[in-house]
Design an enzyme around this catalytic site. Structure first.
Site, PDB file in Angstrom:
ATOM      1  N   GLY A   1       4.745  18.104 -15.968  1.00  0.00           N
ATOM      2  CA  GLY A   1       5.282  17.980 -17.335  1.00  0.00           C
ATOM      3  C   GLY A   1       5.255  16.343 -17.306  1.00  0.00           C
ATOM      4  N   ALA A   2       5.138  16.293 -16.415  1.00  0.00           N
ATOM      5  CA  ALA A   2       5.734  14.526 -16.890  1.00  0.00           C
ATOM      6  C   ALA A   2       4.417  14.056 -17.113  1.00  0.00           C
ATOM      7  CB  ALA A   2       6.184  14.077 -15.536  1.00  0.00           C
TER       8      ALA A   2
ATOM      9  N   GLY B   1     -13.095  23.531 -15.592  1.00  0.00           N
ATOM     10  CA  GLY B   1     -13.516  22.491 -14.392  1.00  0.00           C
ATOM     11  C   GLY B   1     -14.354  20.969 -15.042  1.00  0.00           C
TER      12      GLY B   1
ATOM     13  N   GLY C   1     -16.724  23.051 -18.484  1.00  0.00           N
ATOM     14  CA  GLY C   1     -16.619  23.312 -19.293  1.00  0.00           C
ATOM     15  C   GLY C   1     -15.267  23.764 -19.813  1.00  0.00           C
TER      16      GLY C   1
ATOM     17  N   ASP D   1     -11.823  10.886  -7.809  1.00  0.00           N
ATOM     18  CA  ASP D   1      -9.968  12.073  -7.789  1.00  0.00           C
ATOM     19  C   ASP D   1      -9.592  12.925  -8.706  1.00  0.00           C
ATOM     20  OD1 ASP D   1      -7.575  12.523  -6.877  1.00  0.00           O
ATOM     21  OD2 ASP D   1      -6.681  10.378  -6.762  1.00  0.00           O
TER      22      ASP D   1
ATOM     23  N   GLY E   1      -6.399  18.528 -15.576  1.00  0.00           N
ATOM     24  CA  GLY E   1      -5.830  19.066 -16.010  1.00  0.00           C
ATOM     25  C   GLY E   1      -4.709  18.629 -16.925  1.00  0.00           C
ATOM     26  N   ASP E   2      -4.288  18.471 -16.241  1.00  0.00           N
ATOM     27  CA  ASP E   2      -2.724  17.401 -17.162  1.00  0.00           C
ATOM     28  C   ASP E   2      -3.024  16.635 -18.101  1.00  0.00           C
ATOM     29  OD1 ASP E   2      -1.268  18.947 -15.448  1.00  0.00           O
ATOM     30  OD2 ASP E   2      -0.848  17.277 -13.759  1.00  0.00           O
TER      31      ASP E   2
ATOM     32  N   SER F   1     -11.047  10.653 -16.636  1.00  0.00           N
ATOM     33  CA  SER F   1      -9.244  10.625 -15.942  1.00  0.00           C
ATOM     34  C   SER F   1     -10.024  10.485 -14.175  1.00  0.00           C
ATOM     35  CB  SER F   1      -8.237  11.868 -16.280  1.00  0.00           C
ATOM     36  OG  SER F   1      -8.756  13.010 -15.678  1.00  0.00           O
TER      37      SER F   1
ATOM     38  N   GLY G   1      -6.054   8.663  -8.279  1.00  0.00           N
ATOM     39  CA  GLY G   1      -3.867   8.650  -8.703  1.00  0.00           C
ATOM     40  C   GLY G   1      -4.406  10.066 -10.196  1.00  0.00           C
TER      41      GLY G   1
HETATM   42  O1  RIB Z   1      -1.288  18.644 -11.371  1.00  0.00           O
HETATM   43  C1  RIB Z   1      -0.943  17.490 -10.820  1.00  0.00           C
HETATM   44  C2  RIB Z   1       0.642  17.399 -10.709  1.00  0.00           C
HETATM   45  O2  RIB Z   1       1.013  18.715  -9.789  1.00  0.00           O
HETATM   46  C3  RIB Z   1       0.379  16.107  -9.299  1.00  0.00           C
HETATM   47  O3  RIB Z   1       1.122  15.419  -9.983  1.00  0.00           O
HETATM   48  C4  RIB Z   1       1.913  16.891  -8.949  1.00  0.00           C
HETATM   49  O4  RIB Z   1       3.107  16.120  -8.477  1.00  0.00           O
HETATM   50  C5  RIB Z   1       2.546  18.082  -9.390  1.00  0.00           C
HETATM   51  O5  RIB Z   1       2.841  18.557  -9.802  1.00  0.00           O
END
Ligand code: RIB
Length: 301
Positions: free
Chosen positions: A39-40, A220, A223, A244, A249-250, A280, A285
């Protein structure tokens, strides 16, 4: 403005040569701690792409909480609904190997206490948002409640069903405007094979027939395949040298949410998100690897 109703975690990232065997102690070459949680991460990615973001989440009663709140504030994200909880903060030990693949353990901690009542308390501010974004690192009843509230308020929902949850009820999520699994989440949710593009198409089609308007399957390095009411869109990958993949995905979801919030068309939004996620993975990280939009030259529409 976008709302993210979701998790936050403290990422404990260890870079490894290989995983230790049971009973073995191994030295690993590097470690980094950072703010994470799906979420964050998505909130930060949307914010760095230019969206105003409201975060509804829970932090613990430990030393991590103040850092997490400060991180939201530094990224311009409202902490009005970053709620203190009598629990540990969510943490995620992450292992990244030499081929840039990651393995993640999550301890939900305070995230497991984010309740429908917490979301209801934010109703007046949620009503001002153009999109509500969620994942599955918070309790399913909270996800379902938020989808019902969003429907009542007339706000589209983008649900990223990560990590995959075997008990996810399609009946309760069918009103999402956008549903964005990766291929393994798609397989678990539908019980269908996803080994080929045709199989992915068939599984995504099954979800479309349950009533979900737009099914976006991230593949991934292969595509993105999207099925909408009118058409199928294939978004080709942007080939890069990955170091990395944690949080890629986020990055995709956050950038896509920003593009929807900005009123861009679906094809443009998908292309921008694929490009942003590819960028990314060229850096180490999770949130550390998310660029500010002004640093990138996005592909032409
Ligand atoms: O999608 C990556 C995230 O999955 C990481 O930041 C970890 O905290 C998990 O929630």
């Amino acid at each position: 403005m976008i709302a993210v109703v979701g998790s936050n975690m403290v990422d404990l990232i260890t870079y490894i040569h290989r995983m230790p065997n049971p009973g073995e102690t191994l030295e690993a070459p590097d470690f980094r701690m950072g703010c994470g949680g799906k979420g964050a991460n998505q909130a930060i990615a949307a914010s760095r792409n230019g969206s105003e973001v409201l975060m509804v989440t829970r932090v613990g009663n430990d030393a991590f909480a103040a850092n997490t709140k400060a991180n939201f504030a530094e990224n311009g994200i409202s902490t009005k609904y970053v709620l203190d909880t009598d629990a540990t903060s969510g943490v995620a030990p992450i292992f990244v190997d030499k081929s840039s693949q990651n393995s993640i353990l999550i301890v939900q901690g305070a995230n497991a206490k984010l309740s429908p009542e917490d979301v209801a308390a934010a109703r007046a501010d949620l009503a001002k948002c153009s999109l509500i974004v969620m994942q599955l690192e918070i309790p399913l009843p909270t996800v379902y409640y938020t989808i019902r509230l969003a429907k009542e308020l007339g706000i589209p929902v983008l649900l990223n069903p990560a990590p995959a949850h075997p008990d996810l009820s399609l009946e309760d999520i069918k009103d999402c405007a956008y549903f964005a699994p990766n291929e393994s989440e798609l397989a678990l949710i539908t019980g269908m094979p996803v080994g080929t593009l045709d199989e992915v198409r068939a599984a995504a089609g099954y979800l479309r027939r349950q009533g979900i308007r737009n099914v976006i399957v991230t593949l991934g390095e292969h595509g993105v395949l999207t099925l909408t009411e009118e058409k199928e869109i294939f978004t080709p990958p942007f080939p890069v040298a990955a170091v990395d993949t944690t949080g890629a995905g986020d990055a995709f979801i956050g950038c896509f949410a920003n593009a929807v919030d900005a009123g861009l068309g679906l094809e443009t939004a998908l292309k921008r998100a694929a490009f942003y996620a590819a960028d990314s993975v060229t850096k180490r990280g999770t949130q550390y690897s998310y660029a500010y939009a002004k640093e990138l030259e996005f592909p032409a529409e």
